[in-house]
Scaffold this motif. Structure first.
Motif, PDB file in Angstrom:
ATOM      1  N   LEU A 109      -1.771  -8.643   2.702  1.00 27.32           N
ATOM      2  CA  LEU A 109      -2.146  -7.316   2.013  1.00 27.32           C
ATOM      3  C   LEU A 109      -1.183  -5.983   3.205  1.00 27.32           C
ATOM      4  CD1 LEU A 109      -3.188  -4.995   0.517  1.00 27.32           C
ATOM      5  CD2 LEU A 109      -4.674  -5.289   2.542  1.00 27.32           C
ATOM      6  N   ALA A 163      -6.323  -0.700  -1.975  1.00 24.37           N
ATOM      7  CA  ALA A 163      -6.656  -2.365  -1.262  1.00 24.37           C
ATOM      8  C   ALA A 163      -7.258  -3.122  -2.358  1.00 24.37           C
ATOM      9  CB  ALA A 163      -7.192  -2.276   0.088  1.00 24.37           C
ATOM     10  N   LYS A 164      -8.233  -2.952  -2.504  1.00 22.82           N
ATOM     11  CA  LYS A 164      -9.029  -3.727  -3.482  1.00 22.82           C
ATOM     12  C   LYS A 164      -8.048  -3.867  -4.751  1.00 22.82           C
ATOM     13  CE  LYS A 164     -13.815  -1.909  -3.904  1.00 22.82           C
ATOM     14  NZ  LYS A 164     -14.922  -1.440  -3.762  1.00 22.82           N
ATOM     15  N   ILE A 167      -9.653   0.300   6.110  1.00 21.74           N
ATOM     16  CA  ILE A 167      -8.589  -1.019   5.111  1.00 21.74           C
ATOM     17  C   ILE A 167      -9.267  -1.494   5.827  1.00 21.74           C
ATOM     18  CG2 ILE A 167      -6.537  -1.985   4.627  1.00 21.74           C
ATOM     19  CD1 ILE A 167      -5.827   0.878   4.006  1.00 21.74           C
ATOM     20  N   VAL A 211     -11.569  -5.350   3.769  1.00 17.81           N
ATOM     21  CA  VAL A 211     -10.693  -6.735   4.518  1.00 17.81           C
ATOM     22  C   VAL A 211     -11.613  -7.623   5.349  1.00 17.81           C
ATOM     23  CG1 VAL A 211      -8.605  -7.914   5.126  1.00 17.81           C
ATOM     24  CG2 VAL A 211      -8.392  -6.027   4.467  1.00 17.81           C
ATOM     25  N   ASN A 247      -8.727   4.747  -0.050  1.00 18.22           N
ATOM     26  CA  ASN A 247      -7.544   3.476   0.595  1.00 18.22           C
ATOM     27  C   ASN A 247      -8.157   1.726   0.582  1.00 18.22           C
ATOM     28  OD1 ASN A 247      -5.266   4.258   2.847  1.00 18.22           O
ATOM     29  ND2 ASN A 247      -6.182   6.155   2.408  1.00 18.22           N
ATOM     30  N   GLU A 295      -4.877  -4.187  -5.348  1.00 16.33           N
ATOM     31  CA  GLU A 295      -4.098  -4.597  -4.220  1.00 16.33           C
ATOM     32  C   GLU A 295      -4.380  -6.466  -4.602  1.00 16.33           C
ATOM     33  OE1 GLU A 295      -1.047  -3.468  -1.957  1.00 16.33           O
ATOM     34  OE2 GLU A 295      -0.924  -0.966  -3.055  1.00 16.33           O
ATOM     35  N   LEU A 299       0.838  -1.332  -0.207  1.00 16.53           N
ATOM     36  CA  LEU A 299      -0.094  -0.089  -0.014  1.00 16.53           C
ATOM     37  C   LEU A 299       0.584   1.073   0.146  1.00 16.53           C
ATOM     38  CD1 LEU A 299      -2.630  -1.334   2.834  1.00 16.53           C
ATOM     39  CD2 LEU A 299      -3.582  -0.229   0.190  1.00 16.53           C
TER      40      LEU A 299
END
Length: 305
Positions: free
Chosen positions: A165, A151-152, A183, A187, A147, A154, A133
């Motif tokens: 992650l 994250a989505k 984040i 997740v 953010n 990656e 990130l």
């Protein structure tokens, strides 16, 4: 780290290579001692952090770094019974495969490394991989929604066995807590809102870093860093500049432009810089993500004088 930039010169000179080997052996012993203390404190995973992997060639990694790192990783795994992750900051792309060959459980890296490529290398060696990130553009200055989107993105690239992650490196001071919470919530499946949070830490931070007009017979050096107080390669690049200042007294001016500010990010984008740290001389990128030796820096300065 205490040896400083002189270590690079010792890697290159035949007469001083034994000094590097001796220092690496000492560092391995220190690493073993610290790892043992960590186990006694209840730690399950040891991070073997070598921020200079991005600064040495694969040849030098093979010669000086691979065997000592393998010895340390093997001690952590087999004698202590713990897991080990190998981390390097900066553009460590050229050495990722060699990192995987050091009997590590996994590799970790920052935003300078392409996640898709890291996944390919890690899968080849059946090790986990963690990252990456972006620390400032997204985590520090982005909104919670941005953010989550990062994250989505990656997770989509890294999905599959072994992916972790995580932030690319140390989370910057003043990173808005709502960004971290967003984040984590995403997740864990608890993120429901894409509303942007307002936070004074996202406010603009003043004037931009502009080009400096250079007078004949003078040189202006600019080092763009994450922060030389916390990033080892950034520190060494700044030290390299300080090391030549006495030779050019009155003819060199320099500054460090931190990317932990919005002004620094704008400067980085203006120059088209993708990796850190970067050294510019007379507003021209000369050393990109590689710390110059004193001889290399002097040659670059003399050329422009």
């Amino acid at each position: 780290h205490l040896r400083g930039v002189g270590l690079f010169a010792e890697m290159i000179r035949k007469k001083t290579k034994d000094k590097v080997d001796e220092l690496m052996k000492y560092c391995v012993q220190v690493g073993k001692d610290i790892a043992r203390m960590y186990k006694e404190a209840g730690v399950d995973v040891i991070a073997v952090v070598d921020p200079m992997v991005s600064q040495v060639s694969p040849k030098h990694f093979e010669t000086f770094v691979k065997e000592p790192t393998t010895e340390l990783n093997t001690y952590i795994r087999e004698e202590l019974g713990l897991r080990v992750m190998s981390f390097s900051c900066g553009d460590a792309t050229k050495n990722l495969e060699l990192m995987c060959q050091t009997n590590t459980n996994g590799i970790a890296f920052d935003e300078n490394v392409d996640l898709a490529y890291a996944k390919e290398v890690a899968n080849k060696y059946n090790v986990s991989y963690g990252g990456n990130l972006p620390l400032t553009t997204i985590m520090l200055f982005g909104t919670p929604a941005e953010n989550v989107e990062e994250a989505k993105r990656e997770l989509e690239i890294g999905k599959g066995a072994g992916y972790i992650l995580s932030p690319g490196c140390d989370i910057p001071y003043n990173t808005p807590i709502p960004n971290l919470v967003a984040i984590a919530d995403y997740v864990s499946g608890n993120y429901t809102s894409l509303d942007d949070f307002s936070d004074e830490s996202l406010a603009d931070d003043g004037a931009d870093f502009e080009d400096v007009e250079v007078e004949p017979g003078h040189v202006f050096i600019e080092v763009i860093t994450l922060d030389s107080e916390g990033c080892a390669p950034c520190q060494y690049m700044c030290e390299a500049v300080r090391g030549v200042l006495p030779k050019y007294e009155g003819r060199i001016s320099w500054r460090e432009s931190l990317v932990k500010t919005k002004a620094g990010i704008r400067r980085m984008k203006k120059l088209g810089v993708a990796n850190l740290p970067v050294m510019l001389i007379n507003n021209e990128v000369v050393f990109n993500n590689i710390v110059p030796t004193q001889a290399e820096l002097i040659e670059a300065i003399e050329k422009r004088l």
